[in-house]
Design a protein around this motif. Structure first.
Motif, short mmCIF file in Angstrom:
data_model
loop_
_atom_site.label_atom_id
_atom_site.label_comp_id
_atom_site.label_asym_id
_atom_site.label_seq_id
_atom_site.Cartn_x
_atom_site.Cartn_y
_atom_site.Cartn_z
N THR A 196 44.05 37.88 43.50
CA THR A 196 43.60 38.20 42.14
C THR A 196 44.60 37.69 41.10
OG1 THR A 196 44.71 40.35 41.99
CG2 THR A 196 42.48 40.33 42.96
N GLU A 197 44.07 37.36 39.94
CA GLU A 197 44.93 36.87 38.85
C GLU A 197 45.86 37.96 38.33
OE1 GLU A 197 45.42 33.90 37.89
OE2 GLU A 197 43.71 32.82 38.73
N THR A 198 45.35 39.18 38.24
CA THR A 198 46.20 40.22 37.64
C THR A 198 47.42 40.51 38.51
OG1 THR A 198 44.17 41.20 36.81
CG2 THR A 198 46.17 42.49 36.54
N GLU A 239 49.18 28.59 39.67
CA GLU A 239 50.62 28.31 39.54
C GLU A 239 51.40 28.78 40.77
OE1 GLU A 239 50.77 28.70 34.63
OE2 GLU A 239 51.42 30.37 35.91
N SER A 240 50.97 29.92 41.34
CA SER A 240 51.68 30.41 42.53
C SER A 240 51.45 29.47 43.71
CB SER A 240 51.29 31.85 42.86
OG SER A 240 49.92 31.91 43.21
N ALA A 260 48.72 38.45 40.74
CA ALA A 260 49.57 37.25 40.70
C ALA A 260 50.45 37.30 39.45
CB ALA A 260 48.71 35.99 40.70
N SER A 261 49.85 37.66 38.35
CA SER A 261 50.59 37.73 37.10
C SER A 261 51.67 38.81 37.14
CB SER A 261 49.60 37.99 35.96
OG SER A 261 50.27 38.46 34.82
N ARG A 283 52.87 34.55 37.50
CA ARG A 283 52.20 33.24 37.50
C ARG A 283 50.70 33.46 37.66
NH1 ARG A 283 57.05 32.43 39.39
NH2 ARG A 283 58.04 30.38 39.24
N THR A 284 49.93 32.44 37.31
CA THR A 284 48.51 32.46 37.68
C THR A 284 48.42 32.19 39.18
OG1 THR A 284 48.20 30.10 37.39
CG2 THR A 284 47.86 31.48 35.44
N VAL A 285 47.23 32.43 39.74
CA VAL A 285 47.04 32.12 41.17
C VAL A 285 47.32 30.63 41.41
CG1 VAL A 285 45.32 31.94 43.01
CG2 VAL A 285 45.45 34.03 41.62
N GLU A 291 41.59 45.08 38.64
CA GLU A 291 40.33 44.34 38.58
C GLU A 291 39.19 45.01 39.35
OE1 GLU A 291 40.87 40.19 39.49
OE2 GLU A 291 42.72 40.06 38.29
#
Lengths: 310, 310
Positions: free
Chosen positions: A114-116, A128-129, A118-119, A124-126, A160
């Motif tokens: 999930t983006e949240t 970016e990771s 990851a952040s 980072r965004t998914v 989420e």
């Protein structure tokens, strides 16, 4: 009093399960009180002596983020005589350099579905990771290291809510495309149920990810970890993550229990006649000893029942 | 934060499960501190309001043996407005007389699959206990009461070790031959594993006992209750015993947790899309309230996670 389950196999399950023991890394990393390096080394030696063959040893994350595991450089050389595989978590190239310099041959990266998360966890965004993991995995493979890709929040995310299966499949495939040898599907907040587990596994198969590359990592926050594991075994999964004594917990639900306890898992697998190589009594004694080091009882029901003085 | 599992059905499971709630009887009977009758009545009213349709209310055993439930005559009339079925445990004809005099329409007898437990718990052989139940069941049926037959120690016995499947089948059939409408197969010491569960169910079917007459009653002593329940559901079982908040425990393993917590069960069933009629939030609130009455936290992982203040 009989202290072992009766051995009655069920059809359609794997003959052998490889337990990926995470107590020394995932279990200890959230412990507030510093555990001495010598205690960690003894813990891992005892886990290996109890028959565990894959013991995640530590993390080469920046000491600022996980102070408990800041002693990775001191600990790892003390494990030279351990014959079990000793994967280590590495967050980035700096961590990989540290791990490889010590002779680590199995590494793991820690991604998010999930983006949240990851952040919050990786800043980072998914995407970016994944970009950050790319050179880590590539260089690890060049060095012939085995690479495991953790994928957290595969079922639900605290911010989420339910996580769509296709979203997990997409990040899982990306991790394998980077070169990961295996995946560990994490139910980080413990919300999964058996139908959801089997639906995700089926979707991964459909996307070309074979079951032999998939491990499962369930949390017992809602008491679901073992039934979800059973559902995964019924789908053919034969790599299961667990934590000795149930060490560890999700930092987002502090009152809740964390990882599936290895002892509870071994009880079920022993009863099903599924080979693990683990000696349940020796493992329980190890978790009782570790609980004494930490000053509080193990949350594992099997540990509590087997260590109870009648 | 999302507080419910994602609804993902799995194939081959029942569409609906009837939960036989045992917290007010099996859960409370081992409590040392006397619970006031009014608290018990409120507990049962709240369980019914949360959607439970079968709530075992009390036991008409001699007050000397279970002092906690000595107030059955006071309690039962206070439940006249509860629309749920309210079975009560009766050990013998005297107990049956007391229950019928109050208008009970569902009774339960409590048998043992092993000689040692029959001797220790009932002070009789298995055959003698069946002889004792015979007039109880016959007279209950004459009065058109529904009769449940509990069968304890169906998987392991603390003195005898593993219990042979054929031995359980034999006593189960005897209870049905007496006239019992349904059975509840008890894993009293919590040692069962999924293959053993399915083997017993298959053996019962082979002996002519259809699955619709079988309920399962698992204890969580070794953390196995929910995976064993899943195995039973996969075999077609649709009656599951559970205890709100995980109340109760086996008196022979005091440190161990006892009954499967109803909330942990409902979490799994909700996730699987299996209908129960239970409102998990209302049930959890009830167990939190009951834990306050008893002065200690619920052992249910779901109750702890859902009631945790972030």
């Amino acid at each position: 009093m009989n202290r072992l389950p009766m051995n009655v196999p069920a059809p359609g399950l794997p003959a052998r399960v490889r337990i990926h023991e995470v107590g020394a890394r995932d279990g200890l990393q959230n412990e507030k009180t510093a555990v001495p390096t010598e205690v960690k080394a003894e813990f891992i030696h005892r886990l290996a002596a109890a028959g565990l063959t894959t013991i995640e040893a530590t993390s080469f994350v920046h000491p600022k983020w996980v102070p408990q595991l800041a002693d990775a450089e001191e600990l790892f050389p003390q494990l030279a005589d351990v014959t079990a595989d000793l994967p280590v978590l590495v967050p980035n190239e700096r961590g990989l350099d540290r791990a490889l310099a010590l002779g680590a041959t199995r590494i793991a990266v820690f991604g998010s579905a999930t983006e949240t998360f990851a952040s919050r966890n990786l800043n980072r965004t998914v995407a970016e990771s994944l970009a950050m993991f790319e050179p880590v995995v590539a260089r690890a493979k060049e060095g012939e290291a085995h690479v495991r890709g953790y994928l957290s929040m595969c079922f639900g995310d605290p911010w989420e809510g339910p996580v769509p299966v296709h979203q997990v499949v997409s990040v899982a495939k990306a991790l394998l495309d980077l070169g990961c040898d295996e995946l560990s599907l994490g139910d980080t907040i413990g919300v999964a149920t058996p139908g959801h587990v089997q639906a995700l596994l089926a979707a991964l198969n459909e996307a070309g990810v074979t079951t032999d590359r998939i491990g499962v990592h369930f949390h017992d926050t809602y008491g679901q970890a073992l039934s979800n594991t059973l559902a995964a075994l019924q789908h053919g999964v034969s790599t299961v993550d667990a934590s000795a004594g149930g060490l560890g917990g999700c930092p987002y639900a502090k009152s809740a229990t964390g990882n599936l306890a290895t002892e509870d898992l071994v009880w079920m697998l022993d009863g099903l006649g599924i080979e693990t190589g683990v000696d349940l009594a020796a493992l329980t004694a190890t978790s009782v000893w570790m609980a004494e080091q930490l000053g509080r009882p193990s949350p594992s029901r099997t540990v509590r029942a087997l260590s109870h003085k009648e």
